[in-house]
Design a protein around this motif. Sequence first.
Motif, short mmCIF file in Angstrom:
data_model
loop_
_atom_site.label_atom_id
_atom_site.label_comp_id
_atom_site.label_asym_id
_atom_site.label_seq_id
_atom_site.Cartn_x
_atom_site.Cartn_y
_atom_site.Cartn_z
N PRO A 250 0.83 -1.20 0.00
CA PRO A 250 0.00 0.00 0.00
C PRO A 250 0.87 1.25 0.00
CG PRO A 250 -0.86 -1.61 1.55
CD PRO A 250 0.47 -2.14 1.08
N GLY A 251 0.54 2.17 -0.89
CA GLY A 251 1.36 3.36 -1.00
C GLY A 251 2.61 3.16 -1.82
N HIS A 252 2.62 2.15 -2.71
CA HIS A 252 3.81 1.90 -3.54
C HIS A 252 3.99 3.04 -4.53
CE1 HIS A 252 6.97 -0.43 -5.33
NE2 HIS A 252 6.37 -0.45 -6.50
N ALA A 253 5.07 3.79 -4.37
CA ALA A 253 5.24 5.04 -5.13
C ALA A 253 5.30 4.83 -6.65
CB ALA A 253 6.47 5.78 -4.63
N PRO A 254 6.06 3.84 -7.17
CA PRO A 254 6.07 3.67 -8.62
C PRO A 254 4.69 3.38 -9.21
CG PRO A 254 7.93 2.52 -7.63
CD PRO A 254 7.03 2.96 -6.50
N GLN A 278 1.29 12.18 -3.95
CA GLN A 278 1.34 11.03 -3.05
C GLN A 278 2.66 10.28 -3.21
OE1 GLN A 278 -2.19 9.01 -4.40
NE2 GLN A 278 -3.43 9.70 -2.68
N ALA A 279 3.06 10.04 -4.45
CA ALA A 279 4.32 9.33 -4.69
C ALA A 279 5.49 10.10 -4.13
CB ALA A 279 4.50 9.09 -6.19
N ALA A 280 5.52 11.41 -4.36
CA ALA A 280 6.64 12.23 -3.89
C ALA A 280 6.68 12.32 -2.37
CB ALA A 280 6.54 13.62 -4.50
N ASP A 281 5.51 12.33 -1.73
CA ASP A 281 5.48 12.37 -0.27
C ASP A 281 5.98 11.06 0.33
OD1 ASP A 281 4.48 14.93 -0.30
OD2 ASP A 281 2.39 14.34 0.07
N LEU A 282 5.69 9.95 -0.35
CA LEU A 282 6.10 8.65 0.16
C LEU A 282 7.58 8.38 -0.06
CD1 LEU A 282 3.01 6.68 -1.13
CD2 LEU A 282 3.66 6.92 1.28
N VAL A 283 8.06 8.68 -1.26
CA VAL A 283 9.47 8.44 -1.61
C VAL A 283 9.97 9.72 -2.28
CG1 VAL A 283 11.09 7.02 -2.91
CG2 VAL A 283 9.03 5.98 -1.96
N PRO A 284 10.80 10.50 -1.59
CA PRO A 284 11.18 11.82 -2.08
C PRO A 284 12.20 11.77 -3.22
CG PRO A 284 12.29 11.39 -0.01
CD PRO A 284 11.34 10.24 -0.23
N LEU A 285 11.74 11.35 -4.38
CA LEU A 285 12.59 11.30 -5.56
C LEU A 285 12.27 12.47 -6.48
CD1 LEU A 285 12.49 7.51 -6.47
CD2 LEU A 285 14.44 8.79 -5.60
N PRO A 286 13.28 13.12 -7.05
CA PRO A 286 13.03 14.22 -7.98
C PRO A 286 12.13 13.82 -9.15
CG PRO A 286 15.33 14.21 -7.33
CD PRO A 286 14.71 12.97 -6.75
N GLU A 287 12.21 12.58 -9.59
CA GLU A 287 11.36 12.14 -10.70
C GLU A 287 9.90 12.44 -10.44
OE1 GLU A 287 10.01 8.41 -13.33
OE2 GLU A 287 12.08 8.88 -12.92
N TYR A 288 9.43 12.12 -9.25
CA TYR A 288 8.03 12.32 -8.93
C TYR A 288 7.70 13.80 -8.80
CZ TYR A 288 8.38 7.35 -7.73
OH TYR A 288 8.61 6.00 -7.76
N VAL A 289 8.62 14.55 -8.22
CA VAL A 289 8.37 15.98 -8.04
C VAL A 289 8.36 16.70 -9.38
CG1 VAL A 289 9.15 18.06 -6.86
CG2 VAL A 289 9.44 15.85 -5.75
#
Length: 441
Positions: A250-254, A278-289
């Motif tokens: 649950p909450g898997h960022a990819p 949601q993805a960026a909040d869970l795993v702070p990767l620039p890709e998501y941001v």
Amino acid sequence: MSSCRSPAAFLAFLLFVAGCAAPIADAPDPTGPPTTPSTGAGPPASPPPRSQSAIAETIERLQAAIDANPSDAAAQRDLGFALLQRVRETADPALYARAEAAYERARALDPDDALVLVGIGSLHLGKHEFAAALESARRAIVMAPRLAVARAIEVDALVELGRYDEADGAAAEMLALVSDLTTLSRVSYLAELHGQLDVAVTAMRQATTSAGAAPENLAFTHAQLGNLLVYAGDPAAATTEYDRALELVPGHAPALAGHGRLAVAAGRLDEAITRFRQAADLVPLPEYVIALADAQAAAGRADDAAHSIELARAEIQLFEATGVTVDLDLALFEADHGDPKRALAFAETAYAEAPNVRAADARAWALHRLGRDDEARVYADEALRLGSRDPLLRFHAGAIAAALGDDAAARRDLDLALSTDPGFSATHAAEARRLLESLGD
């Protein structure tokens, strides 16, 4: 930050090159498939509390064992693998230093353990030290010729170095040893690089059936299968795979990002913004941001987009500060959101170190942003030399062709970018459509 399947490299380096196998007792196996994506329904997006992470508990247990017996080489080695798995879960590059220290102690205690070299090679890949990763992998292969995970690290390193023919040969040797998530995911990625989507989908689908994989790694495999199914023209099946990933974790960022790209493709920008956030909040990767910023910009939320871009810049700087090579990522980031001259400098450095197709693409895009399209065309062609259908590479090539007045090539590549994944980038997809409308008959 590796050049793998997602448009930006950060996701790939964490979920492709940083993952490898180790026999950690009662912990998730940190075997990872190869880097980098609805209707918006899907399972709940909230993750379990991080304090409940099985791998976090394993790290604590292994550290306690080491504190009790610092000469326990296996515990030191397994701590290194557990820390790399934790990087996959949290995107915290500061953990690399701790993993490196654990591997160094393990190697000093047991220099004949090939798995230690596998771990060191995986660490090098995560930090983009590709030549060093290849050296570690090949030393592990000499020690243990039938150790498939060592050959997986070799394949990853050769791919990142742009040595694709050698990577194909190494992959064949790897697959002859075992067919599982580790090996099949590499085969899938190599097929994708060559534009062979049917082979890529088949291999990744087989990888999802691997027994004994850690939930996060299996979830990522489902998310990657979803990305491939988008490319293959089946967004409904892709949605199913993203949902399966979210059921596992649950909450898997990819998977959330995959839903976000499907929402972009369908024109549901508010939903896309929610998913990417949601993805960026869970795993702070620039890709998501960056994906979030693009969706915000496309929705007319310029102030929000500007804030997200500054956040992405800060995250890239954090990776750089912890010793991760980020030249390729900075090249694309500066080309789209900063200084094209700096972008070209970063791209040239990345290309000199590892002349792979993504480095060629970054160099082409920086040159295009500087108006040097004749030069850019050379590197755009090089980026596509394997036959990749990657929509970002195709968009870049199409934009360069349009700038040169080659309408036929521009139409071919821009159409292919949008037909492969109309949600690959909210802003680039809009630009691709604008360019297509501007082309002559």
